[in-house]
Design an enzyme around this catalytic site. Structure first.
Site, PDB file in Angstrom:
ATOM      1  N   SER A 220       0.822  -1.207   0.000  1.00  0.00           N
ATOM      2  CA  SER A 220       0.000   0.000   0.000  1.00  0.00           C
ATOM      3  C   SER A 220       0.866   1.273   0.000  1.00  0.00           C
ATOM      4  O   SER A 220       1.551   1.546  -0.963  1.00  0.00           O
ATOM      5  CB  SER A 220      -0.947  -0.083   1.207  1.00  0.00           C
ATOM      6  OG  SER A 220      -1.807   1.000   1.288  1.00  0.00           O
ATOM      7  N   ASP A 231      10.326   5.570 -10.017  1.00  0.00           N
ATOM      8  CA  ASP A 231       9.950   6.162 -11.305  1.00  0.00           C
ATOM      9  C   ASP A 231      10.760   7.421 -11.624  1.00  0.00           C
ATOM     10  O   ASP A 231      11.114   7.670 -12.776  1.00  0.00           O
ATOM     11  CB  ASP A 231       8.455   6.515 -11.325  1.00  0.00           C
ATOM     12  CG  ASP A 231       7.581   5.327 -11.740  1.00  0.00           C
ATOM     13  OD1 ASP A 231       8.116   4.209 -11.844  1.00  0.00           O
ATOM     14  OD2 ASP A 231       6.369   5.522 -11.945  1.00  0.00           O
ATOM     15  N   LYS A 245      -0.766  -4.318  -2.918  1.00  0.00           N
ATOM     16  CA  LYS A 245      -2.089  -3.814  -2.526  1.00  0.00           C
ATOM     17  C   LYS A 245      -2.170  -2.360  -2.994  1.00  0.00           C
ATOM     18  O   LYS A 245      -1.609  -1.473  -2.366  1.00  0.00           O
ATOM     19  CB  LYS A 245      -2.325  -3.887  -1.017  1.00  0.00           C
ATOM     20  CG  LYS A 245      -3.750  -3.399  -0.680  1.00  0.00           C
ATOM     21  CD  LYS A 245      -3.962  -3.128   0.783  1.00  0.00           C
ATOM     22  CE  LYS A 245      -5.356  -2.549   1.028  1.00  0.00           C
ATOM     23  NZ  LYS A 245      -5.577  -1.207   0.497  1.00  0.00           N
TER      24      LYS A 245
END
Length: 331
Positions: A220, A231, A245
Site C-alpha cells: 500500500s 519512477d 495492494k
C-alpha cells in the site's frame, strides 16, 4: 471486493484509533488474498512478530472459529481486544503439511513509526514501520537530526511496512523529490475519484544518494513511496517483490457513529504502473533467507549492528549506497 465493508460504531472507532497508532491487539496487518485471510506483515516488536508470524501466512481459524467467508473487519475485531487477554490463531504456511496454532497474548500496540541507526561514514539508516498521522513529522525530526550530524546518504527501510494513510505516503515521498513532481495518482469508477498528488516540498532532501529497502511485506503506502522514487530515478530499490495492494479505500461516515469502508479507486505510480496485484519490482533483487521457526529464532543481539551485519538485503543496500556516493562525488 475484500476491502469494502460496513463499520459498526465499535469498528469505526477502532479504525480511527488504528491510524493514530495505538490500540490493543496482536500487531499484524491482514488482508483477504484469493478469499483467504492472509498476513501482510507482522509489525516489528509486537506480539505477532515475537510469536513468529510471517508475511503470507494464511489464518484459517481464530479461537477455533473458521475464517472461511469471514469479513475482514470481523476478523480484525476478533483479534483485537484487551491487553493481557489471549487469542489462538491457526495458521497454514507454505511447506507445512497441516495448520499450526499460535496462542498470542494481546498487548497495547503503540507503533513507533520511525527507528534510526547511524551506519557510519555519513550513511544513515531509517526504518519506517507504518504510515500513520505522525509518520511524516517523525520522519522530518529524524532527518533534521541526521542533517546536523552530517548525513551524506540515506537507506529508507520499508520492509514489512503494511502501509496506512495515503496522505502520509505523499508527505513522506515529497521530502525526497522535487517540488511539483507527481507522487501518485488514482483512477476510480467515477471522475471525482481520479486524483493526482504532487510534491509540495518545503525543505527537501532531493539530491542525497538514497536506497529504499522493500520485501513482500511492503504494501500500500510503502509501494506508493517506493514506486514514486523509483519512477523518478530518485532512489535505487533493493530487496524482494512487494505485496501488491494498490486499491484506495474511502471512509464514509454514516449515522449513529457507524461508517462505510469502500474501495473507490486504484493507485498508479507517476509513470502509470498499477500497483494492485503486481507490486513493485526492485531495481536490485535480493531474496532474504527463509526465517527460522520461532522456537529456533535466535534472540536479538545486544548490539543491533550484529543483526544488521547478518541482514543480506541491508548489506546489499550499503554496497549500493557506497557506489552511488562514489558516482555522485565523481559526477
Amino acid at each position: 471486493d475484500p476491502h469494502s465493508s460496513f463499520l459498526d460504531p465499535d469498528s469505526y472507532r477502532e479504525m480511527q484509533v488504528e491510524t493514530s497508532g495505538s490500540f490493543g491487539g496482536l500487531g499484524i496487518e491482514i488482508t483477504l488474498k484469493d478469499d483467504i485471510l492472509t498476513v501482510v506483515a507482522p509489525i516489528d516488536g509486537t506480539p505477532a512478530y515475537r510469536a513468529g508470524l510471517h508475511t503470507g501466512d494464511r489464518i484459517v481459524k481464530i479461537d477455533g472459529l473458521s475464517t472461511k467467508d469471514m469479513q475482514l473487519v470481523d476478523a480484525v475485531k476478533r483479534m483485537r481486544g484487551k491487553p493481557g487477554s489471549k487469542v489462538t490463531i491457526s495458521v497454514v504456511r507454505e511447506g507445512w503439511t497441516e495448520p499450526q496454532d499460535f496462542e498470542i497474548v494481546r498487548e497495547q500496540i503503540r507503533v513507533q513509526s520511525v527507528k534510526t541507526v547511524e551506519m557510519g561514514d555519513g550513511i544513515e539508516y531509517l526504518k519506517l514501520r507504518q504510515f500513520q498521522e505522525q509518520s511524516p513529522h517523525d520522519l522530518e525530526v529524524a532527518l533534521e537530526k541526521f542533517s546536523k550530524n552530517g548525513m551524506k546518504a540515506l537507506i529508507l527501510d520499508l520492509r514489512n511496512n503494511p502501509g496506512g494513510l495515503l496522505t502520509a505516503a505523499v508527505e513522506v515521498s515529497e521530502k525526497f523529490i522535487d517540488d511539483g513532481k507527481l507522487v501518485v495518482y488514482t483512477e476510480g469508477r467515477v471522475r471525482n475519484q481520479n486524483m493526482r498528488f504532487s510534491a509540495h516540498a518545503k525543505r527537501g532532501y532531493a539530491q542525497m544518494p538514497m536506497v529504499i529497502l522493500v520485501n513482500q511485506g511492503s504494501a500500500s503506502a510503502s509501494e506508493i513511496v517506493a514506486g514514486a522514487l523509483q519512477d523518478w530515478g530518485r532512489a535505487t530499490v533493493v530487496g524482494s517483490q512487494t505485496f501488491g495492494k494498490g486499491s484506495v479505500q474511502t471512509i464514509i461516515p454514516l449515522s449513529y457513529g457507524s461508517g462505510l469502508r469502500l474501495t473507490t479507486a486504484k493507485y498508479f505510480t507517476p509513470k502509470g504502473r498499477s500497483i494492485h496485484g503486481k507490486g513493485i519490482t526492485p531495481d536490485i533483487i535480493v531474496e532474504a533467507p527463509k526465517e527460522p521457526a520461532p522456537k529456533e529464532r535466535p534472540l536479538p543481539s545486544a548490539d543491533p549492528m550484529d543483526d544488521m551485519k547478518k541482514d543480506v538485503q541491508l548489506q546489499k543496500a550499503l554496497e549500493v549506497i557506497k557506489t552511488l556516493r562514489t558516482a555522485k562525488s565523481q559526477g
